[in-house]
Design a protein around this motif. Sequence first.
Motif, PDB file in Angstrom:
ATOM      1  N   VAL A 124       0.839  -1.194   0.000  1.00 62.09           N
ATOM      2  CA  VAL A 124       0.000   0.000   0.000  1.00 62.09           C
ATOM      3  C   VAL A 124       0.875   1.247   0.000  1.00 62.09           C
ATOM      4  O   VAL A 124       1.823   1.349   0.792  1.00 62.09           O
ATOM      5  N   ARG A 125       0.560   2.189  -0.882  1.00 63.74           N
ATOM      6  CA  ARG A 125       1.170   3.518  -0.811  1.00 63.74           C
ATOM      7  C   ARG A 125       0.387   4.299   0.238  1.00 63.74           C
ATOM      8  O   ARG A 125      -0.775   4.626   0.042  1.00 63.74           O
ATOM      9  N   CYS A 126       0.998   4.582   1.361  1.00 67.81           N
ATOM     10  CA  CYS A 126       0.286   5.174   2.503  1.00 67.81           C
ATOM     11  C   CYS A 126      -0.053   6.642   2.243  1.00 67.81           C
ATOM     12  O   CYS A 126       0.820   7.437   1.883  1.00 67.81           O
ATOM     13  N   GLU A 127      -1.313   6.979   2.456  1.00 66.51           N
ATOM     14  CA  GLU A 127      -1.764   8.361   2.349  1.00 66.51           C
ATOM     15  C   GLU A 127      -2.086   8.944   3.719  1.00 66.51           C
ATOM     16  O   GLU A 127      -2.088  10.163   3.893  1.00 66.51           O
ATOM     17  N   ALA A 128      -2.376   8.092   4.682  1.00 64.60           N
ATOM     18  CA  ALA A 128      -2.656   8.526   6.050  1.00 64.60           C
ATOM     19  C   ALA A 128      -2.324   7.387   7.001  1.00 64.60           C
ATOM     20  O   ALA A 128      -2.537   6.217   6.687  1.00 64.60           O
ATOM     21  N   VAL A 129      -1.795   7.744   8.167  1.00 64.99           N
ATOM     22  CA  VAL A 129      -1.416   6.770   9.193  1.00 64.99           C
ATOM     23  C   VAL A 129      -1.962   7.273  10.532  1.00 64.99           C
ATOM     24  O   VAL A 129      -1.697   8.415  10.922  1.00 64.99           O
ATOM     25  N   GLY A 130      -2.710   6.434  11.221  1.00 61.67           N
ATOM     26  CA  GLY A 130      -3.252   6.821  12.511  1.00 61.67           C
ATOM     27  C   GLY A 130      -2.232   6.648  13.629  1.00 61.67           C
ATOM     28  O   GLY A 130      -1.514   5.653  13.677  1.00 61.67           O
ATOM     29  N   VAL A 131      -2.170   7.627  14.521  1.00 60.73           N
ATOM     30  CA  VAL A 131      -1.275   7.575  15.676  1.00 60.73           C
ATOM     31  C   VAL A 131      -2.113   7.198  16.895  1.00 60.73           C
ATOM     32  O   VAL A 131      -3.101   7.864  17.202  1.00 60.73           O
ATOM     33  N   THR A 132      -1.731   6.125  17.583  1.00 59.66           N
ATOM     34  CA  THR A 132      -2.517   5.628  18.706  1.00 59.66           C
ATOM     35  C   THR A 132      -1.676   5.527  19.976  1.00 59.66           C
ATOM     36  O   THR A 132      -0.453   5.436  19.915  1.00 59.66           O
ATOM     37  N   LEU A 133      -2.368   5.520  21.107  1.00 57.25           N
ATOM     38  CA  LEU A 133      -1.680   5.406  22.390  1.00 57.25           C
ATOM     39  C   LEU A 133      -0.903   4.091  22.509  1.00 57.25           C
ATOM     40  O   LEU A 133       0.232   4.098  23.010  1.00 57.25           O
ATOM     41  N   PRO A 134      -1.434   2.937  22.070  1.00 58.88           N
ATOM     42  CA  PRO A 134      -0.631   1.710  22.162  1.00 58.88           C
ATOM     43  C   PRO A 134       0.697   1.796  21.421  1.00 58.88           C
ATOM     44  O   PRO A 134       1.716   1.285  21.906  1.00 58.88           O
TER      45      PRO A 134
END
Length: 305
Positions: A30-40
């Motif tokens: 996948v060509r990443c367009e968005a990445v979620g940042v999470t507490l874990p």
Amino acid sequence: MRRVRYESTGGPLFLEEAPAPEAGPGELLVRCEAVGVTLPVVRKVTEAAEPVPLGGEIAGEVVAVGAGVARFRAGDRVTGLCFGHGYAEFAVLREAMASPVPGTASAVDAVALVRSGVVALGALTAARPEPGETALVTAAASGVGHLAVQLARVRGAGRVVGAVSDPAKAPFVRSLGAEAVVTYGDGDWDTPADYALDAVGGDLLAPALAALTPGGRLVAYSSGGGTVRAYDLLVEAKTVTGFQIARIARERPALYEQWRRELWRLFADGSVRPAVHGEFALAEAARAHEVIETRANLGKVVLRP
């Protein structure tokens, strides 16, 4: 390609050049367009004994598929949970963990909605809500919590109380549909509640449990731990249920997919709207982590490769 990495517990995070990965059997590149940042993921950097790949929620365009992939092809837009290097321009996603992104949604919508929303919807389902009941949602301004507030209303809550770390978050949580907002240090949490969705744990587990009416249900889905005395449950017939989305994804994939479809339906009809606190470049990953660590976010924090 560029990706974010660290070499020792606590960081620092840094950008490096690395070869793009390849899609293996059953995988998508996948060509990443968005990445979620999470507490874990933030906690992995600060607490893991050894450095680990920064994975997590990604969304973007499929550029290649591995052997045996049947549901996707190059050019499809997908979102899902990456177990390898996800803070990167390209990432590998298992087909089983991928879901299509509808044409009306952006990549940012996808990472803000799907994984956090599935956690919120799963925790809510575990609480067995009845129409007209009062819901208590801790961490109500977080990436998961702000969706849980909205989903509780969708599932028929008569009243929703949001609990937050800072009173400055109250207007945001009220805008989601909460009738009342309390802060963790308040002596009175504006209760009783019939059920609680607890994303904090630790020292807040006791007041969240105390906020329940007799017969109330608490669903704990945080990694913060906490101790509950059996007698406190016995005297008022309260229950505590632990919820882990990874177990659902692994053992009940059909249910996981059902929840994902429900979230997209609610998104399409406007019943649930993911909120994004901020978008950061890969080079700003440390800043994005700081927002999560300090609990400053109102909604989701997103990296844009």
